[in-house]
Design a protein around this motif. Structure first.
Motif, mmCIF file in Angstrom:
data_model
loop_
_atom_site.group_PDB
_atom_site.id
_atom_site.type_symbol
_atom_site.label_atom_id
_atom_site.label_comp_id
_atom_site.label_asym_id
_atom_site.label_seq_id
_atom_site.Cartn_x
_atom_site.Cartn_y
_atom_site.Cartn_z
ATOM 1 N N TRP A 83 0.957 -1.151 -0.079
ATOM 2 C CA TRP A 83 0.019 0.067 0.032
ATOM 3 C C TRP A 83 0.846 1.266 -0.159
ATOM 4 O O TRP A 83 1.241 1.560 0.816
ATOM 5 N N HIS A 84 1.450 1.691 -1.162
ATOM 6 C CA HIS A 84 2.438 2.539 -1.554
ATOM 7 C C HIS A 84 2.099 3.913 -0.791
ATOM 8 O O HIS A 84 1.207 4.681 -1.212
ATOM 9 N N GLY A 85 2.802 4.442 0.237
ATOM 10 C CA GLY A 85 2.697 5.626 0.883
ATOM 11 C C GLY A 85 1.924 5.744 2.104
ATOM 12 O O GLY A 85 2.010 6.618 2.842
ATOM 13 N N ILE A 86 1.029 4.568 2.416
ATOM 14 C CA ILE A 86 0.485 4.501 3.567
ATOM 15 C C ILE A 86 1.295 4.252 4.809
ATOM 16 O O ILE A 86 2.217 3.419 4.783
ATOM 17 N N ARG A 87 1.254 5.148 5.899
ATOM 18 C CA ARG A 87 2.068 5.225 6.950
ATOM 19 C C ARG A 87 2.285 3.706 7.636
ATOM 20 O O ARG A 87 3.253 3.500 8.363
ATOM 21 N N GLN A 88 0.915 3.083 7.609
ATOM 22 C CA GLN A 88 1.150 1.829 8.490
ATOM 23 C C GLN A 88 1.549 2.240 9.831
ATOM 24 O O GLN A 88 2.309 1.198 10.324
ATOM 25 N N MET A 89 0.981 2.919 10.584
ATOM 26 C CA MET A 89 1.424 3.246 11.915
ATOM 27 C C MET A 89 1.162 2.075 12.932
ATOM 28 O O MET A 89 -0.188 1.526 12.986
ATOM 29 N N ARG A 90 2.197 1.521 13.456
ATOM 30 C CA ARG A 90 2.067 0.404 14.276
ATOM 31 C C ARG A 90 1.759 -1.039 13.564
ATOM 32 O O ARG A 90 1.569 -1.760 14.273
ATOM 33 N N THR A 91 1.519 -0.882 12.181
ATOM 34 C CA THR A 91 1.046 -2.313 11.567
ATOM 35 C C THR A 91 2.147 -2.533 10.290
ATOM 36 O O THR A 91 1.424 -2.803 9.146
ATOM 37 N N PRO A 92 3.012 -2.740 10.574
ATOM 38 C CA PRO A 92 4.357 -3.024 9.535
ATOM 39 C C PRO A 92 3.944 -4.415 9.052
ATOM 40 O O PRO A 92 4.427 -4.676 7.724
ATOM 41 N N TRP A 93 3.243 -5.185 9.612
ATOM 42 C CA TRP A 93 2.643 -6.528 8.994
ATOM 43 C C TRP A 93 1.776 -6.330 7.759
ATOM 44 O O TRP A 93 1.805 -7.324 6.842
ATOM 45 N N ALA A 94 1.220 -5.238 7.554
ATOM 46 C CA ALA A 94 0.500 -4.673 6.417
ATOM 47 C C ALA A 94 1.073 -3.935 5.262
ATOM 48 O O ALA A 94 0.434 -3.901 4.326
#
Length: 565
Positions: A83-94
């Motif tokens: 998900w290019h550019g999504i910060r993924q705060m605390r969800t690096p597994w995604a």
């Protein structure tokens, strides 16, 4: 499949209950990765798609929404989705890059990506991050303001994504495998595309050419995404000015231009006003190619902007914009130098730097015995590196799993923070410096650290514009220039007031870029060139950002359906 359907139903029931209590917006999507028969350029072949669509489905969400996207792999290759550019705060597994934050989804397997959009608005996109499958596995991710909030500009009357891509007549995995076997550069694409269609300047392509209908006086928000595998692109609309209002899901101070340059991975939002005489006008894109003495796809992709009140000349040849020459670095620089961000009152560019890093980025050549596996220049194999380390992905497990579970022997923490040898980076480089070392070397950063990275292009084999993407973050671009970075003089030119905010920065050909960010998102985050052939050659590395204090500064545990290697 029964187990999968049961799991999906349970997730939907639980989250529907949560939604009713929290009044949150949840989005549930199923991505079926599959082979689809498709015809382009007079040829019919199978490609890998999501849900049989090329490009894949556009996801439209709002800032603050949560997504659950279940990817079911019915193709013959391993796959992941980033998900290019999504910060993924605390969800690096995604996050999605294979062998970095997850093992790939095997054929017949599935995995649900779960993440929340936090303080992001604008245009991003999603794509495969496994092999070179993103040549056809990609789509737009549109993030609207929260309900009750508005754009920082007048509401446009129309909103359209424009995805720029590359098309190969050959199977893209065969193209990749040939390049990896021979050590030579991959075959060039046969066409560029707009929303999956080459346009009527190519053979057998008139019927499918994308058409955009506008009413006179209408304003259109055009979300331009460069999904091309290996090529920076110029984009323009004949006889129309474009007002640039955002890049990489951040707003910028508006400015007008007749052409934009978009690097692979980057997005640019522009507003077009339909204020020209009724007619038909081409939207067009062509290559910005900076490497010396290399071949590239020198064709032009088009779509057609049509005014609805057009009476006479409804089938006339559209006007074509005057696109820059393929090597027009002056035009590319003039565009990027106008970008200035709109920073909120509580956001400040950091002045105090905890980690001051200097990374050379560029190509290299590996010496080997003449033969079928050494078909690069002068019987060599192409490679690429940061600070002379050519990045090697693990295969036994992902870097994130190895870090989280303390699995030894997967990576080392000795990535060099400055070039091992200082040299005239953009001058005549000694052949003794052309061959990199190989390794899976990472760098660990403490939570909350402020980080500055100088990205320096090199002239090894050739200087070249490199689009460098940082997963899990966006960053301030505080400076750019040409030649070798000079900390004594160039630092004084930094923009610390309103620098552009990006997730992918084009390091100028024969030049440098300086970025800053605050390490506020724990996990393992890939940092790499978004030209896929360069990443395959090793132009990347990864950061480990440690947990901070408390739940809000700690990465979530891995989900139960995380794929295993």
């Amino acid at each position: 499949m029964e187990t999968f359907n049961g799991l999906l139903a349970t997730i939907i029931v639980i989250l529907s209950l949560l939604s009713s209590f929290a009044n949150a917006e949840f989005h549930y999507h199923e991505f079926i990765v599959q082979e689809t028969r498709i015809t382009r350029l007079c040829r019919t072949k199978n490609i890998i798609t999501v849900n049989g669509q090329f490009p894949g489905p556009t996801l439209t969400v709002r800032n603050g929404d949560t997504l659950f996207v279940t990817v079911v792999n019915r193709a013959r290759y391993n796959v992941t989705i980033h998900w290019h550019g999504i910060r993924q705060m605390r969800t690096p597994w995604a996050d999605g890059p294979e062998y970095v934050t997850q093992c790939p989804i095997r054929p017949g397997g599935f995995y649900t990506y779960r993440f929340t959009i936090e303080n992001q608005e604008g245009t991003l996109w999603w794509h495969a991050h496994s092999k070179w499958l993103r040549a056809t596995v990609y789509g737009a991710l549109v993030i609207l303001p929260k309900q009750g909030s508005n754009f920082p500009f007048l509401q446009p009357q129309k909103d359209i994504p424009i995805l720029l891509g590359e098309w190969w007549n050959r199977d893209i995995i065969a193209v990749q495998r040939q390049a990896q076997f021979t050590g030579a550069a991959p075959n060039n694409s046969d066409a560029y595309t707009i929303n999956g269609q080459p346009g009527d300047l190519y053979r057998c392509s008139s019927q499918g050419t994308v058409k955009v209908s506008v009413n006179p006086g209408e304003t259109v928000l055009v979300r331009v995404i460069n999904a091309a595998l290996n090529q920076q692109l110029f984009f323009s609309v004949a006889n129309h000015m474009l007002t640039v209002v955002g890049v990489d899901a951040t707003y910028n101070k508006p400015f007008k231009t007749n052409v934009i340059m978009v690097g692979p991975g980057q997005t640019t939002n522009v507003i077009l006003t339909a204020n020209r005489p009724p007619g038909r006008y081409y939207l067009a894109a062509s290559a910005y190619a900076t490497a010396r003495n290399t071949q590239f796809d020198n064709t032009t992709t088009t779509a057609i902007l049509e005014y609805t009140n057009l009476v006479s000349g409804a089938n006339s040849r559209p006007s074509l914009p005057q696109l820059p020459a393929f090597n027009d670095t002056a035009t590319a620089t003039a565009f990027t130098s106008q970008l200035r961000s709109i920073l909120s009152n509580n956001v400040r560019v950091p002045n105090q730097i905890d980690e001051n890093l200097f990374f050379t980025v560029g190509l290299g050549l590996v010496n080997c015995a003449p033969g079928p596996r050494c078909q690069g220049p002068n019987n060599t194999r192409f490679a690429a590196s940061m600070n002379n380390i050519s990045f090697v992905l693990p295969r036994r497990t992902s870097l994130l799993q190895a870090y989280y579970q303390n699995i030894p022997g997967i990576y080392t923490l000795d990535f060099p923070l400055v070039p091992p040898v200082q040299f005239d980076y953009t001058g005549n480089v000694s052949r003794g410096l052309w061959q990199p070392r190989f390794g899976t070397k990472l760098h660990k950063i403490k939570f909350g650290s402020t980080v500055q990275i100088v990205l320096q292009d090199t002239a090894i084999f050739s200087t070249e514009d490199h689009p460098i993407h940082l997963h899990g973050y966006h960053f301030w671009v505080v400076g750019q220039g040409f030649g070798n970075f000079n900390p004594q003089t160039d630092t004084a030119t930094f923009n610390l007031v309103d620098p552009p905010v990006r997730n992918t920065i084009d390091v100028p050909v024969g030049g440098w870029a300086v970025i800053r960010f605050v390490a506020d998102n724990p996990g393992v985050w890939l940092f790499h060139c978004h030209i896929d052939s360069h990443l395959a050659w090793g132009l990347g590395m990864a950061f480990i950002v440690e947990n901070g204090i408390g739940e809000k500064q700690t990465m979530e545990p891995p989900p139960p359906d995380l794929p295993q290697c």
